[in-house]
Write an enzyme that holds these catalytic residues in place. Structure first.
Site, PDB file in Angstrom:
ATOM      1  N   ARG A 147       0.827  -1.364   0.107  1.00  0.00           N
ATOM      2  CA  ARG A 147      -0.082  -0.087  -0.034  1.00  0.00           C
ATOM      3  C   ARG A 147       0.788   1.309  -0.101  1.00  0.00           C
ATOM      4  O   ARG A 147       2.016   1.116   0.456  1.00  0.00           O
ATOM      5  CB  ARG A 147      -1.041  -0.040   1.148  1.00  0.00           C
ATOM      6  CG  ARG A 147      -1.881  -1.137   1.056  1.00  0.00           C
ATOM      7  CD  ARG A 147      -2.849  -0.999   2.520  1.00  0.00           C
ATOM      8  NE  ARG A 147      -2.143  -1.407   3.682  1.00  0.00           N
ATOM      9  CZ  ARG A 147      -1.774  -0.340   4.521  1.00  0.00           C
ATOM     10  NH1 ARG A 147      -2.030   1.043   4.461  1.00  0.00           N
ATOM     11  NH2 ARG A 147      -1.036  -0.522   5.768  1.00  0.00           N
ATOM     12  N   LYS A 194      -8.637  -2.090   0.231  1.00  0.00           N
ATOM     13  CA  LYS A 194      -8.649  -1.477   1.497  1.00  0.00           C
ATOM     14  C   LYS A 194      -9.455  -0.324   1.292  1.00  0.00           C
ATOM     15  O   LYS A 194     -10.046   0.324   2.382  1.00  0.00           O
ATOM     16  CB  LYS A 194      -7.284  -1.213   1.665  1.00  0.00           C
ATOM     17  CG  LYS A 194      -6.483  -2.496   2.287  1.00  0.00           C
ATOM     18  CD  LYS A 194      -7.129  -3.042   3.325  1.00  0.00           C
ATOM     19  CE  LYS A 194      -6.377  -4.212   3.858  1.00  0.00           C
ATOM     20  NZ  LYS A 194      -7.046  -5.029   5.112  1.00  0.00           N
ATOM     21  N   HIS A 241     -11.311  -5.030  11.579  1.00  0.00           N
ATOM     22  CA  HIS A 241     -10.116  -5.660  10.691  1.00  0.00           C
ATOM     23  C   HIS A 241      -9.627  -6.874  11.292  1.00  0.00           C
ATOM     24  O   HIS A 241      -8.767  -6.965  12.254  1.00  0.00           O
ATOM     25  CB  HIS A 241      -8.885  -4.526  10.527  1.00  0.00           C
ATOM     26  CG  HIS A 241      -7.702  -4.929   9.833  1.00  0.00           C
ATOM     27  ND1 HIS A 241      -6.451  -4.628   9.939  1.00  0.00           N
ATOM     28  CD2 HIS A 241      -7.877  -5.854   8.711  1.00  0.00           C
ATOM     29  CE1 HIS A 241      -5.759  -5.283   9.040  1.00  0.00           C
ATOM     30  NE2 HIS A 241      -6.428  -5.844   8.238  1.00  0.00           N
ATOM     31  N   SER A 249      -1.251  -7.092   9.106  1.00  0.00           N
ATOM     32  CA  SER A 249      -0.791  -8.127   8.067  1.00  0.00           C
ATOM     33  C   SER A 249       0.549  -8.715   8.783  1.00  0.00           C
ATOM     34  O   SER A 249       1.359  -8.123   8.924  1.00  0.00           O
ATOM     35  CB  SER A 249      -0.326  -7.211   6.875  1.00  0.00           C
ATOM     36  OG  SER A 249      -1.543  -6.730   6.115  1.00  0.00           O
ATOM     37  N   LYS A 269      -3.513 -13.632  11.129  1.00  0.00           N
ATOM     38  CA  LYS A 269      -4.732 -13.837  11.097  1.00  0.00           C
ATOM     39  C   LYS A 269      -5.395 -14.664  10.080  1.00  0.00           C
ATOM     40  O   LYS A 269      -6.334 -15.611  10.617  1.00  0.00           O
ATOM     41  CB  LYS A 269      -5.419 -12.251  10.574  1.00  0.00           C
ATOM     42  CG  LYS A 269      -5.501 -11.364  11.536  1.00  0.00           C
ATOM     43  CD  LYS A 269      -6.491 -10.047  11.096  1.00  0.00           C
ATOM     44  CE  LYS A 269      -6.342  -9.709   9.530  1.00  0.00           C
ATOM     45  NZ  LYS A 269      -5.179  -9.142   9.285  1.00  0.00           N
ATOM     46  N   THR A 270      -4.928 -14.690   8.947  1.00  0.00           N
ATOM     47  CA  THR A 270      -5.292 -15.634   8.029  1.00  0.00           C
ATOM     48  C   THR A 270      -4.956 -17.236   8.282  1.00  0.00           C
ATOM     49  O   THR A 270      -5.749 -18.050   8.235  1.00  0.00           O
ATOM     50  CB  THR A 270      -4.713 -15.309   6.425  1.00  0.00           C
ATOM     51  OG1 THR A 270      -5.186 -14.101   6.205  1.00  0.00           O
ATOM     52  CG2 THR A 270      -5.079 -16.442   5.572  1.00  0.00           C
ATOM     53  N   ASP A 320     -10.571 -11.469   6.690  1.00  0.00           N
ATOM     54  CA  ASP A 320      -9.699 -10.243   6.870  1.00  0.00           C
ATOM     55  C   ASP A 320     -10.803  -8.910   7.377  1.00  0.00           C
ATOM     56  O   ASP A 320     -10.430  -8.118   8.317  1.00  0.00           O
ATOM     57  CB  ASP A 320      -9.000  -9.688   5.739  1.00  0.00           C
ATOM     58  CG  ASP A 320      -8.018  -8.518   5.940  1.00  0.00           C
ATOM     59  OD1 ASP A 320      -7.067  -8.538   6.712  1.00  0.00           O
ATOM     60  OD2 ASP A 320      -8.148  -7.422   5.267  1.00  0.00           O
ATOM     61  N   ARG A 362       1.241 -12.366  -2.161  1.00  0.00           N
ATOM     62  CA  ARG A 362      -0.135 -12.536  -1.974  1.00  0.00           C
ATOM     63  C   ARG A 362      -1.022 -13.277  -3.004  1.00  0.00           C
ATOM     64  O   ARG A 362      -0.632 -13.542  -4.198  1.00  0.00           O
ATOM     65  CB  ARG A 362      -0.763 -11.185  -2.009  1.00  0.00           C
ATOM     66  CG  ARG A 362      -0.255 -10.196  -0.775  1.00  0.00           C
ATOM     67  CD  ARG A 362      -0.906 -10.507   0.290  1.00  0.00           C
ATOM     68  NE  ARG A 362      -0.516  -9.324   1.454  1.00  0.00           N
ATOM     69  CZ  ARG A 362      -1.042  -9.258   2.578  1.00  0.00           C
ATOM     70  NH1 ARG A 362      -2.249  -9.954   2.714  1.00  0.00           N
ATOM     71  NH2 ARG A 362      -0.759  -8.094   3.404  1.00  0.00           N
TER      72      ARG A 362
END
Length: 528
Positions: A56, A198, A217, A235, A239-240, A254, A319
């Site tokens: 980003r 995002k 988030h 990130s 989480k994933t 997410d 990704r």
């Protein structure tokens, strides 16, 4: 340019003969490869590279200063204002540029699995692979929904259009601009597809609180008994990985909302980090990378087209974007009840936070507002090694409103539904980054499963003297010396010094929340 002019220009752009509307996955794969935007890999995924921007561009993100939103936005370094004149001038240039392209690609869909609060969106792209990304990440409409689709927000993406800062009023060639009044997201000068995802999340973070829905988030899953778990974290914090549990059904990867009815996924897909991905460690993610998946900046063998997930020569921030249906263990539609367990994930580069600790409601609000973690390499431009950072609500780049709006909503919902909250350090143990080692994933999984199963709700704990955290003395399957971080350090004096440094950093960071009650600012956080 007034709102009518903007709508007319947009309608004219979208109705052009060069616009491909709602192409199928196969058609978009064919377009992306034939146009030289991407290559087909051995699994049927398409691999694209995003050039110099592999993450980003937060410094190039703006919200238009408009009467409709001016008094609601928490203006600052995250929510940077830009004038209507600058937006309208760039918008006109971008739409004129896109109208001249041979082909454009339009996707229509939704954000939000709960039909009572979902946002109708459309995405117009210069690249076929970007449109495929949108189709993988957002919620696809049924034929009936498509026939009646009317977009509430439009994303206009032109990666090859570069701004001239001296003329266009931007900082660089890149811009991500949100107009709440005109309901448009304007993106240019960057090929990183995550900006689209995002931007829509930021818009949901603006809109949902007005409906008494907490946007989050986080990832989420649910057990056989209907018990829901949330996983907050930036990130790279897990989480994933941790939500993709074979023993539980995935609600989403997410972004979620928490309404009076329960939890729902905002997206229709997953955007998983895949650096060092293996089937052994993350089988659900590995096997989800099939036909139509978009791989960003993954190195692929030129002959065999086999992905090398260990190769970080393009970026650490590789990704995979795929529809949630690529995972077998999912809830469909992506809605569930109220959370029983909430997990805050942090990758502590200092190596001093416990691998797991129990939080009171006040501590939960404190650590939610603090959002401590370490920025990991590649998640943003310029980040090449882990750095300690505080990201409010574990997602400050995406919060248009003041952070206390979200924290107060979280505290209220914890009270209403009796959720148990845990802080989990997936970062370093036995020393800071460069000295210690990363926490073993197997240990983290064991601790998180114990928390979700309720095994840690009533266990004996030890209170950390620096951070005031309640640390379980025993977790079955995890060595006891790992649980107390100071015990994992060979050099105890070095631990004490580093822990004191981090505690001070917490205190200094929290000063920006001057309006927060003493109950949270003093009792909820690290001890003085």
């Amino acid at each position: 340019m007034n709102s009518i002019d903007t709508v007319n220009e947009l309608n004219e752009l979208l109705s052009g003969e060069n616009v491909n509307i709602q192409l199928s996955v196969a058609q978009l794969v064919e377009k992306a490869t034939s146009r030289g935007e991407a290559v087909l890999t051995s699994t049927g995924a398409v691999k694209a590279e995003t050039g110099k921007y592999t993450g980003r561009s937060p410094q190039d993100k703006y919200i238009v200063d408009e009467p409709i939103s001016r008094d609601k936005i928490d203006w600052g370094s995250v929510n940077q204002p830009i004038s209507s004149e600058v937006f309208e001038s760039l918008y006109k240039k971008v739409t004129s540029y896109l109208a001249e392209q041979n082909e454009l690609f339009l996707f229509k869909g939704f954000a939000g699995a709960d039909k009572t609060s979902r946002l109708s969106i459309q995405v117009i792209n210069e690249y076929a692979w970007h449109n495929l990304f949108a189709q993988q990440l957002f919620i696809n409409p049924t034929e009936e929904e498509l026939a009646n689709h009317k977009a509430d927000f439009t994303v206009v993406s032109a990666p090859n259009f570069k701004a001239n800062p001296a003329v266009d009023g931007t900082k660089t060639e890149t811009f991500i601009i949100v107009s709440m009044e005109k309901r448009i997201v304007l993106i240019g000068g960057t090929e990183y597809a995550g900006e689209m995802k995002k931007s829509i999340f930021s818009i949901m973070n603006y809109l949902l609180p007005e409906q008494n829905i907490l946007p989050m988030h986080c990832s989420a899953n649910v057990g056989e008994e209907g018990d829901v778990a949330l996983f907050f974290g930036l990130s790279g914090t897990g989480k994933t990985t941790l939500s993709a549990d074979a023993g539980r059904k995935l609600i989403g990867d997410d972004e979620h909302g928490w309404s009076d009815n329960g939890v729902f996924n905002i997206e229709g897909g997953c955007y998983a980090k895949c650096i060092d991905l293996t089937r052994e460690n993350e089988p659900q993610i590995y096997d989800a990378i099939t036909f139509g998946t978009v791989l960003e900046n993954v190195v692929v063998d030129a002959k065999t087209r086999v992905a090398n997930y260990a190769d970080n020569s393009l970026t650490e921030n590789t990704r995979a974007a795929y529809q949630i249906q690529n995972i077998e263990n999912i809830v469909d539609p992506s809605v569930a009840g109220h959370p029983n367990t909430i997990v805050f994930l942090t990758a502590d580069a200092f190596g001093v936070l416990p691998p797991i600790s129990k939080l009171t409601k006040e501590q939960a609000m404190y650590h939610f507002l603090s959002g401590f973690t370490s920025k990991l390499a590649g998640t943003e431009r310029g980040i090449t090694s882990p750095q300690p950072a505080f990201s409010t609500c574990f997602g400050s780049p995406f919060l248009p409103l003041h952070a206390t709006v979200y924290a107060e909503m979280l505290g209220k919902k914890i009270d209403e539904h009796g959720a148990q909250v845990f802080l989990v350090n997936t970062g370093w143990t036995g020393g800071e980054y460069g000295v210690g080692s990363r926490m073993k994933l197997s240990y983290t999984r064991t601790m998180v499963r114990a928390a979700i199963d309720g095994k840690l709700n009533n266990v004996e704990t030890e209170t950390d003297t620096v951070f005031g955290l309640a640390i379980p003395k025993q977790v079955e399957g995890v060595p006891s010396e790992v649980l107390i971080p100071r015990n994992a350090w060979t050099d105890k004096a070095a631990y004490d010094k580093k822990a004191a440094e981090l505690a001070q950093a917490f205190h200094e960071n929290f000063k920006k929340f001057g309006t927060v009650s003493e109950e949270i600012s003093q009792k909820g956080g690290p001890l003085a």
